[in-house]
Design a protein around this motif. Structure first.
Motif, PDB file in Angstrom:
ATOM      1  N   GLY A   1      36.876  24.925  27.254  1.00 28.76           N
ATOM      2  CA  GLY A   1      37.601  24.284  27.227  1.00 28.76           C
ATOM      3  C   GLY A   1      39.170  24.985  28.562  1.00 28.76           C
ATOM      4  O   GLY A   1      38.375  26.565  29.099  1.00 28.76           O
ATOM      5  N   ARG A   2      39.678  24.215  29.369  1.00 26.60           N
ATOM      6  CA  ARG A   2      40.507  24.556  30.097  1.00 26.60           C
ATOM      7  C   ARG A   2      41.138  25.917  29.535  1.00 26.60           C
ATOM      8  O   ARG A   2      42.315  26.626  30.725  1.00 26.60           O
ATOM      9  N   ASP A   3      42.167  25.960  28.357  1.00 30.98           N
ATOM     10  CA  ASP A   3      42.730  27.143  28.197  1.00 30.98           C
ATOM     11  C   ASP A   3      42.014  28.591  27.554  1.00 30.98           C
ATOM     12  O   ASP A   3      41.697  29.743  28.469  1.00 30.98           O
ATOM     13  N   THR A   4      40.436  28.562  28.742  1.00 32.30           N
ATOM     14  CA  THR A   4      39.707  29.957  28.496  1.00 32.30           C
ATOM     15  C   THR A   4      39.668  30.078  30.118  1.00 32.30           C
ATOM     16  O   THR A   4      40.375  31.597  30.661  1.00 32.30           O
ATOM     17  N   VAL A   5      40.073  29.371  31.035  1.00 35.70           N
ATOM     18  CA  VAL A   5      39.856  29.118  32.612  1.00 35.70           C
ATOM     19  C   VAL A   5      41.145  29.909  33.249  1.00 35.70           C
ATOM     20  O   VAL A   5      41.859  31.169  33.857  1.00 35.70           O
ATOM     21  N   THR A   6      42.511  29.538  32.277  1.00 37.47           N
ATOM     22  CA  THR A   6      43.527  29.660  32.298  1.00 37.47           C
ATOM     23  C   THR A   6      44.082  31.501  31.605  1.00 37.47           C
ATOM     24  O   THR A   6      44.321  32.177  32.360  1.00 37.47           O
ATOM     25  N   ALA A   7      43.682  31.499  30.063  1.00 37.67           N
ATOM     26  CA  ALA A   7      43.612  32.842  29.677  1.00 37.67           C
ATOM     27  C   ALA A   7      42.916  34.357  30.244  1.00 37.67           C
ATOM     28  O   ALA A   7      43.362  34.964  30.843  1.00 37.67           O
ATOM     29  N   PHE A   8      41.858  33.721  31.213  1.00 36.10           N
ATOM     30  CA  PHE A   8      41.264  34.369  32.141  1.00 36.10           C
ATOM     31  C   PHE A   8      41.412  34.455  33.494  1.00 36.10           C
ATOM     32  O   PHE A   8      42.059  35.890  34.011  1.00 36.10           O
ATOM     33  N   GLU A   9      42.435  33.888  33.793  1.00 33.24           N
ATOM     34  CA  GLU A   9      43.364  34.241  34.972  1.00 33.24           C
ATOM     35  C   GLU A   9      44.390  35.126  35.028  1.00 33.24           C
ATOM     36  O   GLU A   9      44.102  36.083  36.102  1.00 33.24           O
ATOM     37  N   GLU A  10      44.974  34.353  33.741  1.00 34.60           N
ATOM     38  CA  GLU A  10      46.154  35.078  34.091  1.00 34.60           C
ATOM     39  C   GLU A  10      45.734  36.682  33.296  1.00 34.60           C
ATOM     40  O   GLU A  10      46.591  37.872  33.885  1.00 34.60           O
ATOM     41  N   ALA A  11      45.119  36.759  32.363  1.00 34.97           N
ATOM     42  CA  ALA A  11      44.009  38.543  32.481  1.00 34.97           C
ATOM     43  C   ALA A  11      44.029  39.127  33.316  1.00 34.97           C
ATOM     44  O   ALA A  11      43.986  39.831  33.709  1.00 34.97           O
ATOM     45  N   VAL A  12      43.016  38.807  34.886  1.00 33.90           N
ATOM     46  CA  VAL A  12      42.504  39.250  35.962  1.00 33.90           C
ATOM     47  C   VAL A  12      44.068  39.159  36.575  1.00 33.90           C
ATOM     48  O   VAL A  12      43.643  40.671  37.146  1.00 33.90           O
ATOM     49  N   THR A  13      44.802  38.458  36.875  1.00 28.63           N
ATOM     50  CA  THR A  13      45.901  38.579  37.508  1.00 28.63           C
ATOM     51  C   THR A  13      46.632  40.069  37.352  1.00 28.63           C
ATOM     52  O   THR A  13      47.187  40.516  38.235  1.00 28.63           O
ATOM     53  N   ALA A  14      46.303  40.506  36.082  1.00 28.11           N
ATOM     54  CA  ALA A  14      47.374  41.122  35.238  1.00 28.11           C
ATOM     55  C   ALA A  14      46.477  42.904  35.288  1.00 28.11           C
ATOM     56  O   ALA A  14      47.218  43.729  34.809  1.00 28.11           O
ATOM     57  N   ILE A  15      45.256  42.862  35.863  1.00 32.43           N
ATOM     58  CA  ILE A  15      44.538  43.890  36.553  1.00 32.43           C
ATOM     59  C   ILE A  15      45.095  44.266  38.130  1.00 32.43           C
ATOM     60  O   ILE A  15      43.918  44.112  38.709  1.00 32.43           O
ATOM     61  N   PRO A  16      45.680  45.480  37.949  1.00 31.98           N
ATOM     62  CA  PRO A  16      45.839  46.171  39.225  1.00 31.98           C
ATOM     63  C   PRO A  16      44.715  45.932  40.585  1.00 31.98           C
ATOM     64  O   PRO A  16      44.586  45.914  41.375  1.00 31.98           O
ATOM     65  N   HIS A  17      43.927  47.206  39.619  1.00 33.32           N
ATOM     66  CA  HIS A  17      42.578  47.806  40.475  1.00 33.32           C
ATOM     67  C   HIS A  17      41.763  45.987  41.016  1.00 33.32           C
ATOM     68  O   HIS A  17      40.482  46.084  41.399  1.00 33.32           O
ATOM     69  N   VAL A  18      41.764  45.174  40.268  1.00 28.70           N
ATOM     70  CA  VAL A  18      41.669  43.832  40.835  1.00 28.70           C
ATOM     71  C   VAL A  18      42.259  42.890  41.945  1.00 28.70           C
ATOM     72  O   VAL A  18      43.322  42.817  41.712  1.00 28.70           O
ATOM     73  N   ILE A  19      41.757  43.947  43.349  1.00 23.50           N
ATOM     74  CA  ILE A  19      42.179  43.660  44.373  1.00 23.50           C
ATOM     75  C   ILE A  19      42.636  41.918  45.038  1.00 23.50           C
ATOM     76  O   ILE A  19      42.449  41.785  46.116  1.00 23.50           O
ATOM     77  N   GLN A  20      41.079  40.969  44.762  1.00 22.98           N
ATOM     78  CA  GLN A  20      40.910  39.863  45.240  1.00 22.98           C
ATOM     79  C   GLN A  20      40.044  38.874  43.946  1.00 22.98           C
ATOM     80  O   GLN A  20      39.113  39.820  43.193  1.00 22.98           O
ATOM     81  N   ALA A  21      39.973  37.672  43.929  1.00 23.80           N
ATOM     82  CA  ALA A  21      39.555  37.450  42.349  1.00 23.80           C
ATOM     83  C   ALA A  21      39.283  35.389  43.047  1.00 23.80           C
ATOM     84  O   ALA A  21      40.605  35.550  43.413  1.00 23.80           O
ATOM     85  N   GLN A  22      38.734  35.108  43.325  1.00 22.76           N
ATOM     86  CA  GLN A  22      38.596  34.144  43.467  1.00 22.76           C
ATOM     87  C   GLN A  22      37.264  32.882  42.706  1.00 22.76           C
ATOM     88  O   GLN A  22      37.445  33.280  41.801  1.00 22.76           O
ATOM     89  N   ARG A  23      37.943  31.596  42.216  1.00 19.20           N
ATOM     90  CA  ARG A  23      37.316  30.918  40.903  1.00 19.20           C
ATOM     91  C   ARG A  23      36.152  30.128  42.656  1.00 19.20           C
ATOM     92  O   ARG A  23      36.426  29.495  42.905  1.00 19.20           O
ATOM     93  N   LEU A  24      34.947  29.905  41.581  1.00 16.83           N
ATOM     94  CA  LEU A  24      33.667  29.076  42.403  1.00 16.83           C
ATOM     95  C   LEU A  24      32.966  28.390  41.235  1.00 16.83           C
ATOM     96  O   LEU A  24      33.581  28.289  40.678  1.00 16.83           O
TER      97      LEU A  24
END
Length: 155
Positions: A75-98
């Protein structure tokens, strides 16, 4: 946006530290109209900000990986939770949804392979909704931080 605005954007992408006087000279415009156009481009959001481009190796980040993430669809909550968690990791310097699979492309920068493995085990593999992660190690950056191509005005 006209050809002159596009020229201003091109010059600023090449050197964001230009003074308005230098910028005006490069685009063959007097200072006041150039400054007005620049403020308009900023206000309209065509210019999102100014920053320094730092060489990762200069600050000890000698290792880069591209990580493809496929999510379990819950569900939509999965995407939201994933994106929020990825945003919180400083070593992820770029994240793109495909579109399609995989669902995300992440660029990750660390000091070395051991640091990447630790980040992978402790944070990336624990991201919400992750079904599969696939890592590819970056051998060499060939094109990076390239200015956007100048598009001809439609008219």
């Amino acid at each position: 946006m006209d050809a002159l605005d596009r020229k201003i954007l091109t010059e600023l992408q090449l050197d964001g530290r230009l003074t308005v006087t230098e910028l005006a000279a490069r685009v063959r415009l007097s200072v006041s109209p150039c400054h007005r156009r620049l403020r308009d481009l900023e206000r309209e959001g065509a210019i999102r900000g100014y920053r320094a481009v730092v060489d990762p190796a200069a600050i000890g980040l000698h290792f880069e990986a591209v990580v493809f993430a496929t999510l379990r669809w819950e569900g939509r909550d999965t995407v939201t939770a994933f994106e929020e968690a990825v945003t919180a990791i400083p070593h992820v310097i770029q994240a793109q949804r495909l579109f399609g699979e995989p669902d995300y492309l992440l660029r990750v920068a660390t000091t070395d392979l051991a640091a990447y493995q630790q980040l992978y085990d402790q944070q990336l593999a624990q991201l919400p909704g992750v079904q599969r992660l696939t890592s590819t190690l970056v051998m060499k950056s060939v094109v990076q931080d390239r200015p956007l191509p100048e598009q001809p005005s439609r008219g």
